[in-house]
Design an enzyme around this catalytic site. Structure first.
Site, PDB file in Angstrom:
ATOM      1  N   ILE A 161       0.864  -1.176   0.000  1.00  0.00           N
ATOM      2  CA  ILE A 161       0.000   0.000   0.000  1.00  0.00           C
ATOM      3  C   ILE A 161       0.901   1.227   0.000  1.00  0.00           C
ATOM      4  CG2 ILE A 161      -1.989  -1.104   1.090  1.00  0.00           C
ATOM      5  CD1 ILE A 161      -1.158   0.023   3.757  1.00  0.00           C
ATOM      6  N   ASP A 162       0.351   2.355  -0.384  1.00  0.00           N
ATOM      7  CA  ASP A 162       1.132   3.577  -0.499  1.00  0.00           C
ATOM      8  C   ASP A 162       1.723   4.013   0.834  1.00  0.00           C
ATOM      9  OD1 ASP A 162       0.928   4.047  -3.174  1.00  0.00           O
ATOM     10  OD2 ASP A 162      -0.759   5.421  -3.024  1.00  0.00           O
ATOM     11  N   LYS A 163       2.759   4.805   0.735  1.00  0.00           N
ATOM     12  CA  LYS A 163       3.398   5.393   1.913  1.00  0.00           C
ATOM     13  C   LYS A 163       2.371   6.083   2.808  1.00  0.00           C
ATOM     14  CE  LYS A 163       6.442   9.243   3.149  1.00  0.00           C
ATOM     15  NZ  LYS A 163       7.320  10.314   2.623  1.00  0.00           N
ATOM     16  N   ARG A 265      -7.485   5.505  -5.495  1.00  0.00           N
ATOM     17  CA  ARG A 265      -7.255   6.933  -5.726  1.00  0.00           C
ATOM     18  C   ARG A 265      -7.591   7.306  -7.165  1.00  0.00           C
ATOM     19  NH1 ARG A 265      -1.227   7.628  -3.645  1.00  0.00           N
ATOM     20  NH2 ARG A 265      -1.661   9.864  -3.863  1.00  0.00           N
TER      21      ARG A 265
END
Length: 350
Positions: A161-163, A265
């Protein structure tokens, strides 16, 4: 065969802006008896721990050179060709160093570990983030387990998953566990749901978003949505359900049928509902609401409370790769999103 991109199916960490200088990371000279072969296949046979899909992406980005010039994936390697991988950063020691970083471990046994990642933590070392990542933390946690090699791609993270996204991730401790979990992600039999605060009010209470996701041709740091029947990008499906409405923003649950880079997103942006406070996808602008100075101040305060995309990987379910048990995990919202949503409740309340 399951490729790296099929196993690491969630949001890949952000990449840096284009650099003007390229650095040689790998070189091989085709011998005199080399039969004509596509350069992506040629490199796939010589590069360890890399998928053909990633090599093709490198070629599309201009990083695969032959005799000093960039080539496409379908270039046929000939005898005597000098094939090089050129990247926009100098070579770096890519070995994973164990680092004493606290982990929020939700579940652990001899085969798997489920971790609740905080927002702001990079998942895997990469450009600009070679230390302080989740992988470094896992390496420290497993430092006394002789069979666990953090540099071995057959163990470790199964997805990403993203930062700046918080929430659940599963780590495989053994090659067998990673193969089993990777197959579940590839076959779309895992269960993953996210909570997201998005701009705007949905007409429907629930819905399905289908659209291929690929690199945005106008901005390589973003992903864009393309028609499902196009040959651009990879197929992606997101199911959403409205959990709470606040007039100008909506709390939604998103369930992933697929797991592509920045899927939620990009899909929400495509619908006209970018995630609240998501700078990369336009969520830091005031998209809905009043024009008053007090409302603008309220939004600025909200974004100060949660200065990242309001996205949390709340639940994760899979079949245990060793004993076949169904495992389901859920974690509450982190403090920043909880406070953000509470602030909206108070603002829109009676």
């Amino acid at each position: 065969m399951i490729s790296d991109d099929d196993i690491l199916v969630d949001d890949i960490e952000d990449i840096e802006d284009d650099a003007t200088q390229l650095f040689e990371h790998f070189r091989i000279d085709a011998d005199k008896g080399q039969e004509p072969m596509r350069v992506d296949k040629f490199l796939f046979e010589h590069l360890q721990h890399s998928s053909r899909n990633r090599i093709q992406k490198a070629a599309d980005a201009g990083f695969i050179h032959v005799n000093g010039k960039p080539v496409k994936s379908n270039y046929k390697v000939k005898p005597g060709d000098a094939v090089t991988l050129m990247l926009d950063t100098p070579r770096h020691d890519t070995s994973i160093q164990p680092e004493d970083i606290p982990l929020d471990i939700v579940y652990e046994d001899d085969e798997v570990m489920v971790v609740n990642k905080p927002a702001g933590m990079v998942v895997h070392p990469g450009v600009g983030n070679f230390h302080g990542t989740l992988v470094n933390a896992v390496a420290w946690h497993m430092r006394n387990v002789e069979s666990y090699d953090p540099d071995n791609p057959e163990v470790g993270l199964v997805h990403r998953i993203d930062k700046d996204t918080s929430g659940l991730l599963v780590v495989a401790k053994t090659p067998e566990a990673k193969a089993g979990l990777g197959a579940q992600f590839f076959n779309k039999t895992t269960h993953r749901s996210y909570l997201a605060l998005v701009w705007g009010n949905f007409v429907e209470d629930e819905g399905r978003i289908e659209g291929n996701i690929g690199r945005d041709p106008k901005d390589r740091l973003r992903m864009a949505v393309f028609p499902p029947d196009s040959e651009i990008g990879k197929s992606a499906v997101t199911h959403y359900k409205v959990m709470e409405r606040f007039g100008y923003v909506t709390l939604v649950e998103c369930r992933l049928e697929t797991g592509r880079t920045h899927q939620i997103r990009a899909h929400m942006k495509h619908l006209g509902h970018p995630l609240f406070s998501d700078e990369r996808y336009g969520g830091c602008e005031i998209i809905r609401g009043e024009r008053s100075s007090s409302y603008k101040a309220f939004i600025n305060n909200c974004m100060a409370i949660c200065p990242r995309q309001a996205l949390h990987a709340r639940s994760l379910g899979f079949v245990h790769p060793a004993d076949g048990r169904q495992l389901d995990f859920s974690v509450p919202l982190p403090n920043d999103m909880e406070e953000l949503i509470s602030k909206w409740r108070r603002y829109m309340g009676p």
